[in-house]
Scaffold this motif. Structure first.
Motif, PDB file in Angstrom:
ATOM      1  N   LEU A 122       0.833  -1.207   0.000  1.00 53.91           N
ATOM      2  CA  LEU A 122       0.000   0.000   0.000  1.00 53.91           C
ATOM      3  C   LEU A 122       0.870   1.259   0.000  1.00 53.91           C
ATOM      4  CD1 LEU A 122      -2.637  -1.079   2.681  1.00 53.91           C
ATOM      5  CD2 LEU A 122      -2.861  -1.229   0.194  1.00 53.91           C
ATOM      6  N   SER A 123       0.249   2.354  -0.388  1.00 48.99           N
ATOM      7  CA  SER A 123       0.902   3.666  -0.306  1.00 48.99           C
ATOM      8  C   SER A 123      -0.009   4.627   0.444  1.00 48.99           C
ATOM      9  CB  SER A 123       1.187   4.218  -1.703  1.00 48.99           C
ATOM     10  OG  SER A 123       2.222   3.494  -2.339  1.00 48.99           O
ATOM     11  N   ARG A 124       0.582   5.326   1.405  1.00 49.39           N
ATOM     12  CA  ARG A 124      -0.148   6.331   2.183  1.00 49.39           C
ATOM     13  C   ARG A 124       0.160   7.687   1.563  1.00 49.39           C
ATOM     14  NH1 ARG A 124       1.068   9.748   6.348  1.00 49.39           N
ATOM     15  NH2 ARG A 124      -0.527  10.115   7.942  1.00 49.39           N
ATOM     16  N   VAL A 125      -0.881   8.398   1.159  1.00 47.46           N
ATOM     17  CA  VAL A 125      -0.712   9.636   0.406  1.00 47.46           C
ATOM     18  C   VAL A 125      -1.324  10.794   1.192  1.00 47.46           C
ATOM     19  CG1 VAL A 125      -1.072  10.793  -1.801  1.00 47.46           C
ATOM     20  CG2 VAL A 125      -0.927   8.287  -1.724  1.00 47.46           C
ATOM     21  N   GLU A 126      -0.510  11.806   1.507  1.00 48.38           N
ATOM     22  CA  GLU A 126      -0.998  13.002   2.176  1.00 48.38           C
ATOM     23  C   GLU A 126      -1.242  14.078   1.125  1.00 48.38           C
ATOM     24  OE1 GLU A 126       1.215  14.255   5.630  1.00 48.38           O
ATOM     25  OE2 GLU A 126       1.925  12.199   5.978  1.00 48.38           O
ATOM     26  N   ILE A 127      -2.397  14.752   1.232  1.00 53.11           N
ATOM     27  CA  ILE A 127      -2.804  15.726   0.228  1.00 53.11           C
ATOM     28  C   ILE A 127      -3.238  17.011   0.915  1.00 53.11           C
ATOM     29  CG2 ILE A 127      -4.340  16.107  -1.766  1.00 53.11           C
ATOM     30  CD1 ILE A 127      -4.868  12.871  -1.133  1.00 53.11           C
ATOM     31  N   ASP A 128      -2.833  18.144   0.351  1.00 53.44           N
ATOM     32  CA  ASP A 128      -3.292  19.454   0.824  1.00 53.44           C
ATOM     33  C   ASP A 128      -4.431  19.902  -0.078  1.00 53.44           C
ATOM     34  OD1 ASP A 128      -3.718  21.999   1.690  1.00 53.44           O
ATOM     35  OD2 ASP A 128      -1.697  22.735   1.286  1.00 53.44           O
ATOM     36  N   CYS A 129      -5.654  19.861   0.472  1.00 52.45           N
ATOM     37  CA  CYS A 129      -6.844  20.282  -0.279  1.00 52.45           C
ATOM     38  C   CYS A 129      -7.391  21.599   0.278  1.00 52.45           C
ATOM     39  CB  CYS A 129      -7.929  19.215  -0.186  1.00 52.45           C
ATOM     40  SG  CYS A 129      -7.482  17.622  -0.840  1.00 52.45           S
ATOM     41  N   GLY A 130      -6.534  22.353   0.947  1.00 52.80           N
ATOM     42  CA  GLY A 130      -7.022  23.474   1.743  1.00 52.80           C
ATOM     43  C   GLY A 130      -7.229  23.012   3.159  1.00 52.80           C
ATOM     44  N   PHE A 131      -7.315  21.714   3.324  1.00 53.13           N
ATOM     45  CA  PHE A 131      -7.251  21.012   4.596  1.00 53.13           C
ATOM     46  C   PHE A 131      -6.520  19.701   4.285  1.00 53.13           C
ATOM     47  CE2 PHE A 131     -11.200  20.002   2.487  1.00 53.13           C
ATOM     48  CZ  PHE A 131     -11.281  18.617   2.547  1.00 53.13           C
ATOM     49  N   ARG A 132      -5.980  19.068   5.321  1.00 53.38           N
ATOM     50  CA  ARG A 132      -5.167  17.865   5.106  1.00 53.38           C
ATOM     51  C   ARG A 132      -6.043  16.633   4.964  1.00 53.38           C
ATOM     52  NH1 ARG A 132      -3.219  14.188   8.846  1.00 53.38           N
ATOM     53  NH2 ARG A 132      -1.236  13.121   8.364  1.00 53.38           N
ATOM     54  N   LEU A 133      -5.792  15.857   3.907  1.00 53.00           N
ATOM     55  CA  LEU A 133      -6.438  14.565   3.721  1.00 53.00           C
ATOM     56  C   LEU A 133      -5.363  13.497   3.599  1.00 53.00           C
ATOM     57  CD1 LEU A 133      -9.409  14.837   1.162  1.00 53.00           C
ATOM     58  CD2 LEU A 133      -9.528  14.252   3.595  1.00 53.00           C
ATOM     59  N   VAL A 134      -5.645  12.304   4.118  1.00 55.30           N
ATOM     60  CA  VAL A 134      -4.752  11.162   3.962  1.00 55.30           C
ATOM     61  C   VAL A 134      -5.529  10.062   3.259  1.00 55.30           C
ATOM     62  CG1 VAL A 134      -3.369   9.400   5.131  1.00 55.30           C
ATOM     63  CG2 VAL A 134      -3.453  11.733   6.044  1.00 55.30           C
TER      64      VAL A 134
ATOM     65  N   ASN B 197       1.444   8.058 -10.825  1.00 57.88           N
ATOM     66  CA  ASN B 197       2.683   8.825 -10.666  1.00 57.88           C
ATOM     67  C   ASN B 197       2.580   9.787  -9.482  1.00 57.88           C
ATOM     68  OD1 ASN B 197       5.314   9.663 -11.262  1.00 57.88           O
ATOM     69  ND2 ASN B 197       4.597  11.308 -12.602  1.00 57.88           N
ATOM     70  N   LEU B 198       2.074   9.261  -8.356  1.00 62.02           N
ATOM     71  CA  LEU B 198       1.881  10.094  -7.172  1.00 62.02           C
ATOM     72  C   LEU B 198       3.228  10.431  -6.543  1.00 62.02           C
ATOM     73  CD1 LEU B 198      -1.212   8.360  -5.529  1.00 62.02           C
ATOM     74  CD2 LEU B 198      -1.165  10.423  -6.941  1.00 62.02           C
ATOM     75  N   GLN B 199       3.499  11.709  -6.459  1.00 60.42           N
ATOM     76  CA  GLN B 199       4.720  12.204  -5.839  1.00 60.42           C
ATOM     77  C   GLN B 199       4.472  13.624  -5.340  1.00 60.42           C
ATOM     78  OE1 GLN B 199       7.880  13.073  -8.824  1.00 60.42           O
ATOM     79  NE2 GLN B 199       6.432  12.191 -10.303  1.00 60.42           N
ATOM     80  N   GLU B 200       5.375  14.105  -4.522  1.00 57.34           N
ATOM     81  CA  GLU B 200       5.210  15.434  -3.934  1.00 57.34           C
ATOM     82  C   GLU B 200       5.005  16.490  -5.021  1.00 57.34           C
ATOM     83  OE1 GLU B 200       7.669  18.464  -0.992  1.00 57.34           O
ATOM     84  OE2 GLU B 200       8.162  16.316  -1.006  1.00 57.34           O
ATOM     85  N   GLY B 201       3.957  17.317  -4.838  1.00 58.78           N
ATOM     86  CA  GLY B 201       3.650  18.387  -5.784  1.00 58.78           C
ATOM     87  C   GLY B 201       2.660  17.992  -6.861  1.00 58.78           C
ATOM     88  N   LYS B 202       2.336  16.704  -6.976  1.00 58.94           N
ATOM     89  CA  LYS B 202       1.411  16.230  -8.003  1.00 58.94           C
ATOM     90  C   LYS B 202      -0.008  16.704  -7.700  1.00 58.94           C
ATOM     91  CE  LYS B 202       0.046  13.198 -11.294  1.00 58.94           C
ATOM     92  NZ  LYS B 202       0.568  13.107 -12.675  1.00 58.94           N
ATOM     93  N   GLU B 203      -0.707  17.233  -8.718  1.00 61.96           N
ATOM     94  CA  GLU B 203      -2.106  17.637  -8.574  1.00 61.96           C
ATOM     95  C   GLU B 203      -2.986  16.398  -8.686  1.00 61.96           C
ATOM     96  OE1 GLU B 203      -3.766  20.473  -8.169  1.00 61.96           O
ATOM     97  OE2 GLU B 203      -2.236  22.026  -8.322  1.00 61.96           O
ATOM     98  N   VAL B 204      -3.916  16.240  -7.745  1.00 62.58           N
ATOM     99  CA  VAL B 204      -4.836  15.104  -7.775  1.00 62.58           C
ATOM    100  C   VAL B 204      -6.232  15.570  -7.376  1.00 62.58           C
ATOM    101  CG1 VAL B 204      -3.098  13.325  -7.273  1.00 62.58           C
ATOM    102  CG2 VAL B 204      -4.279  14.463  -5.374  1.00 62.58           C
ATOM    103  N   CYS B 205      -7.188  14.730  -7.676  1.00 64.09           N
ATOM    104  CA  CYS B 205      -8.558  14.943  -7.212  1.00 64.09           C
ATOM    105  C   CYS B 205      -8.901  13.824  -6.236  1.00 64.09           C
ATOM    106  CB  CYS B 205      -9.535  14.931  -8.389  1.00 64.09           C
ATOM    107  SG  CYS B 205     -11.250  15.217  -7.880  1.00 64.09           S
ATOM    108  N   ALA B 206      -9.265  14.196  -5.022  1.00 62.99           N
ATOM    109  CA  ALA B 206      -9.643  13.231  -3.985  1.00 62.99           C
ATOM    110  C   ALA B 206     -11.164  13.200  -3.877  1.00 62.99           C
ATOM    111  CB  ALA B 206      -9.022  13.623  -2.647  1.00 62.99           C
ATOM    112  N   THR B 207     -11.737  12.006  -3.954  1.00 61.54           N
ATOM    113  CA  THR B 207     -13.193  11.868  -3.850  1.00 61.54           C
ATOM    114  C   THR B 207     -13.543  10.848  -2.777  1.00 61.54           C
ATOM    115  OG1 THR B 207     -13.306  10.132  -5.540  1.00 61.54           O
ATOM    116  CG2 THR B 207     -13.495  12.405  -6.302  1.00 61.54           C
ATOM    117  N   PHE B 208     -14.691  11.046  -2.155  1.00 63.09           N
ATOM    118  CA  PHE B 208     -15.207  10.063  -1.200  1.00 63.09           C
ATOM    119  C   PHE B 208     -16.715  10.231  -1.093  1.00 63.09           C
ATOM    120  CE2 PHE B 208     -13.434  13.722   1.010  1.00 63.09           C
ATOM    121  CZ  PHE B 208     -14.453  14.163   1.839  1.00 63.09           C
ATOM    122  N   LYS B 209     -17.381   9.129  -0.785  1.00 62.83           N
ATOM    123  CA  LYS B 209     -18.843   9.114  -0.766  1.00 62.83           C
ATOM    124  C   LYS B 209     -19.393   9.729   0.523  1.00 62.83           C
ATOM    125  CE  LYS B 209     -19.412   5.098  -3.774  1.00 62.83           C
ATOM    126  NZ  LYS B 209     -20.020   3.756  -3.930  1.00 62.83           N
ATOM    127  N   ALA B 210     -20.617  10.205   0.430  1.00 59.33           N
ATOM    128  CA  ALA B 210     -21.293  10.762   1.610  1.00 59.33           C
ATOM    129  C   ALA B 210     -21.502   9.694   2.675  1.00 59.33           C
ATOM    130  CB  ALA B 210     -22.628  11.381   1.198  1.00 59.33           C
TER     131      ALA B 210
END
Length: 364
Positions: free
Chosen positions: A315-327, A339-352
């Protein structure tokens, strides 16, 4: 009917209060796991249940009757239980004699001892080790000897204190297989402490979270890991995303929580009104990552930048700055493909449905 019941149980070592006001019922044939950080009081709790220690306050009931103070009567109850300790204790004798010793102390006939020992050694996968000196065994093998020595007595209650601590994955799997088999086939009541939360989820009917001597939550695996009672439990069971927010709307089963300038939609039945301060809890494995936004059934999506990637085996644990911290927790293969690496732009989604809310300030 409860086989074991603890009522108002507290315990002190000098001025240090180790257990604080525990109430717990464990049914016949139930497998109950106690999880909690080091020093939470797990081993002390098992020792009190095994009647090795007398609690400072409160009562212990066994099979519907209060445990008496008489040493003789307590011993009679203890003979109905067995305790496997974290560090296996084996005698400088053969594996056979180690397993047989309890039966000999109880006066079993020689042929019955042989039948029972052979059967239990086969169950734990040590049938070819009968004549080996137990002191020459590996840690995992010695733990199986200790487990066999307890199981051969056919206890009504089996207590297991960190049964796979410090064992390699193969040895741990063998111990877990035996525990699972005994629980299914023999209907033995089991109470186990463990640091391994996946082990608790796999083996236990119910789980109790013990933190700082308090039993802060009990329930099935979904209750504990997906609906933690408070921030303390959420952090311990690996929720990781425990976000401070305020409810701004609550209607038709959808709660909207404001996290800074952002909003999270939560599908939940809740009586919390607008203005209520809460935590929004999201397990990292419930977050999906993609290079760009793709519309899906997920209500919540946030653009952000990867700030850190840590490899954890497959597994890979990915920390993301979305204006708030998501893991987020994704497979290593997925992380490489994206190609997840520091500085990479991503879209994080999760269900309600993947968000759990907790009232802020609730610690009991």
């Amino acid at each position: 009917m409860s086989l074991i019941e603890l009522v108002g149980l507290s315990h002190r070592y000098g001025s240090r209060e180790v257990l604080k006001g525990l109430n717990l019922s464990i049914g016949k044939g139930e497998v109950f796991a106690v999880i909690g950080p080091t020093g939470a009081g797990k081993t002390t709790l098992l020792r009190i249940i095994d009647l090795l220690e007398v609690p400072s306050a409160g009562e212990v009931y066994f099979d519907g009757k209060r445990v008496p103070g008489s040493r003789k009567q307590r011993l009679e109850i203890r003979r109905r239980m067995s305790f496997v300790h974290q560090k296996p204790q084996v005698f400088n004798l053969s594996v056979y004699d180690n397993v047989a010793c309890g039966l000999r102390w109880r006066g079993e006939e020689k042929h019955r001892i042989a039948e029972k020992v052979d059967l239990i050694l086969k169950m734990v996968g040590l049938e070819g080790y009968k004549n080996r000196n137990a002191r020459t065994l590996s840690g995992g093998e010695a733990q199986r000897v200790a487990l066999a020595r307890s199981l051969v007595l056919e206890p009504e209650v089996l207590l297991l204190d960190e049964p796979t601590a410090n064992l390699d994955p193969v040895s741990s799997a063998k111990i877990e297989q035996v525990i699972s088999y005994v629980a299914r086939q023999h209907n033995t009541t089991m109470i186990m402490s463990t640091h391994d939360m996946s082990q608790g989820r796999q083996l236990a009917d119910r789980i109790g979270v013990l933190i700082d001597g308090r039993l802060v939550q009990t329930g099935n695996a979904d209750d504990i890991f997906y609906s933690p009672k408070n921030e303390e439990v959420a952090n311990f069971v690996g929720v990781e995303n425990v976000l401070e927010g305020v409810i701004i709307t609550n209607s038709d089963g959808i709660v909207t929580v404001k996290i800074g300038p952002h909003r999270i939609g939560i599908q939940a039945v809740s009586n919390y009104p607008a203005g209520k301060e809460v935590y929004a809890c999201i397990r990292p494995e419930d977050i999906t990552l993609a290079p760009i936004f793709h519309r899906s059934s997920a209500r919540n999506y946030f653009q952000g930048k990867v700030t850190r990637v840590t490899t954890l085996g497959p597994l890979s644990r990915v920390e993301i700055d979305c204006g708030f911290r998501l893991v987020a927790l994704v497979t290593k293969i997925s992380a490489e493909e994206l190609n997840l690496q520091e500085g990479k732009e991503v879209c994080a989604t999760f269900k309600a449905t993947g968000v759990h809310i907790i009232e802020r300030g609730v610690n009991q």
